[in-house]
Design an enzyme around this catalytic site. Structure first.
Site, PDB file in Angstrom:
ATOM      1  N   SER A 316       0.808  -1.214   0.000  1.00  0.00           N
ATOM      2  CA  SER A 316       0.000   0.000   0.000  1.00  0.00           C
ATOM      3  C   SER A 316       0.843   1.267   0.000  1.00  0.00           C
ATOM      4  O   SER A 316       0.522   2.237  -0.687  1.00  0.00           O
ATOM      5  CB  SER A 316      -0.934   0.008   1.212  1.00  0.00           C
ATOM      6  N   HIS A 372       0.151   4.552   4.212  1.00  0.00           N
ATOM      7  CA  HIS A 372      -0.263   5.262   3.006  1.00  0.00           C
ATOM      8  C   HIS A 372       0.313   6.669   2.976  1.00  0.00           C
ATOM      9  O   HIS A 372       0.769   7.151   1.935  1.00  0.00           O
ATOM     10  CB  HIS A 372      -1.795   5.339   2.947  1.00  0.00           C
TER      11      HIS A 372
END
Length: 391
Positions: A316, A372
């Protein structure tokens, strides 16, 4: 006949499956008169959703992802249902190359106690390098004092759930007594690299038995966590970006990588794309670790330790870096949200960053907003330096 049970969540490509096949070949070579049967048990975590709650009750009071993963593997192994590859066996039972098989063995031998008594964990190396032999000895004693709580209860419940009995050869009284009577530097030499100095005594025994390949296998760890990094497994800051918790997680990241990575690769070249991926993986790991550290500081006792041990896994951070770098470069382009809703790229970028900030505020559960945001940071630095030349 001895059944060797190997559980894999990545099929034949899993490192443990490769090691199992190599180990089978060595066992057949040094003891060809004995019948060895490698039972390959393949599973997908996404197919075990109905069993997860039951498994959580079996591993309780342990509740970390790592405990759950270990519990699942032991539970599946105890069930004993898999496939035997006839071509890799030193005998044939069914006349076909591969066949389904369910082990009827009532006793399962488990390797618990080897790492604790022979300095097999990364934290043992860290403790030794920081404080010497006496501190290492205390750390290993602590591991043995708590092994019944950390490991044995969990393992025994997961195995006995299938009506099997777990036995722990490394925790045999005579083995423990023998190891306690030996000088610690005869058991391990942590000045030597991983795969050689850790569990030195066991590696030497393996060599004497002719298990040369098994004697040099390093202990693996792929997930990123504060505990892994402080134990010396810094490589997990990158390796964690090359595996995933489940299929859904993998598919979502690979879709983003395909569409946005393809554009970045076409514009800036494949090497730039790879470097961006690695940069996003590393900064994502750094942000994840930083968030774990500061969250743990607000907790106490076992809750703080549990927070530091929660592993992160997935691409991610890397894919978020690629996605946001694309948006920074082409803010006026159109992105099709959920494949069919046209949305300005700049708005998508704002939604992504805003959602991740909200996730961090909510405790970074399930999906790591901090990881993220680490990818977003990498994208912004690369954009500022190489596109705008602001840095």
């Amino acid at each position: 006949t001895i059944d060797l049970l190997n559980v894999s969540f990545d099929g034949v490509s899993a490192p443990d499956r490769i090691s199992a096949l190599s180990g089978l070949n060595e066992l057949q070579r040094i003891s060809s008169s004995r019948r060895w049967r490698l039972v390959e048990i393949d599973a997908k975590l996404s197919n075990l959703t109905s069993e997860i709650e039951h498994l959580k009750s079996l591993i309780y009071p342990s509740e970390t992802y790592m405990d759950l993963n270990i519990g699942i593997a032991l539970w599946l192994a105890a069930n004993g249902e898999g496939v035997v590859n006839g071509n890799s066996s030193n005998y044939h039972e069914s006349g076909c190359c591969s066949y389904k098989y369910k082990s009827d063995a009532r006793i399962l031998l488990v390797g618990s106690g080897a790492d604790e008594q022979c300095a097999g964990y990364g934290r043992h190396r860290t403790k030794y390098k920081a404080c010497g032999w006496a501190a290492l000895d205390e750390e290993m004693k602590l591991d043995m004092h708590r092994i019944w709580k950390r490991n044995l209860g969990r393992d025994d419940r997961c195995i006995s759930d299938h009506g099997k009995e777990a036995r722990f050869p490394f925790l045999d009284e005579d083995v423990i007594k023998c190891l306690l009577e030996m000088p610690l530097w005869e058991i391990a030499n942590l000045d030597e690299p991983s795969g050689k100095g850790d569990k030195k005594i066991l590696r030497e025994v393996a060599k004497l038995l002719g298990l040369d390949g098994a004697a040099v296998l390093p202990k693996r760890a792929i997930q990123i966590s504060m505990a892994n990094v402080t134990d010396g497994r810094v490589h997990t800051m990158i390796t964690s970006a090359f595996s995933h918790m489940n299929t859904e997680h993998l598919i979502k990241n690979m879709i983003a990588l395909y569409f946005f990575g393809n554009s970045i690769g076409n514009y800036f070249g494949p090497r730039f794309l790879l470097e961006m991926y690695i940069a996003g993986a590393v900064t994502g790991s750094i942000f994840y670790l930083a968030n774990s550290f500061f969250t743990a500081r607000s907790l106490k006792g076992t809750e703080a330790k549990r927070c530091l041990s929660i592993p992160g896994l997935g691409a991610s951070g890397a894919t978020n870096a690629i996605l946001l770098f694309y948006i920074f470069c082409f803010p006026n382009s159109t992105v099709f949200l959920h494949f069919f809703i046209p949305v300005p790229a700049a708005l998508v970028g704002a939604l992504v960053i805003g959602t991740d900030l909200w996730r961090v505020k909510q405790g970074d559960k399930h999906v790591s907003g901090s990881c993220h945001l680490g990818g977003a940071f990498a994208a912004s630095v690369v954009y500022a330096k190489f596109i705008k030349h602001w840095i």
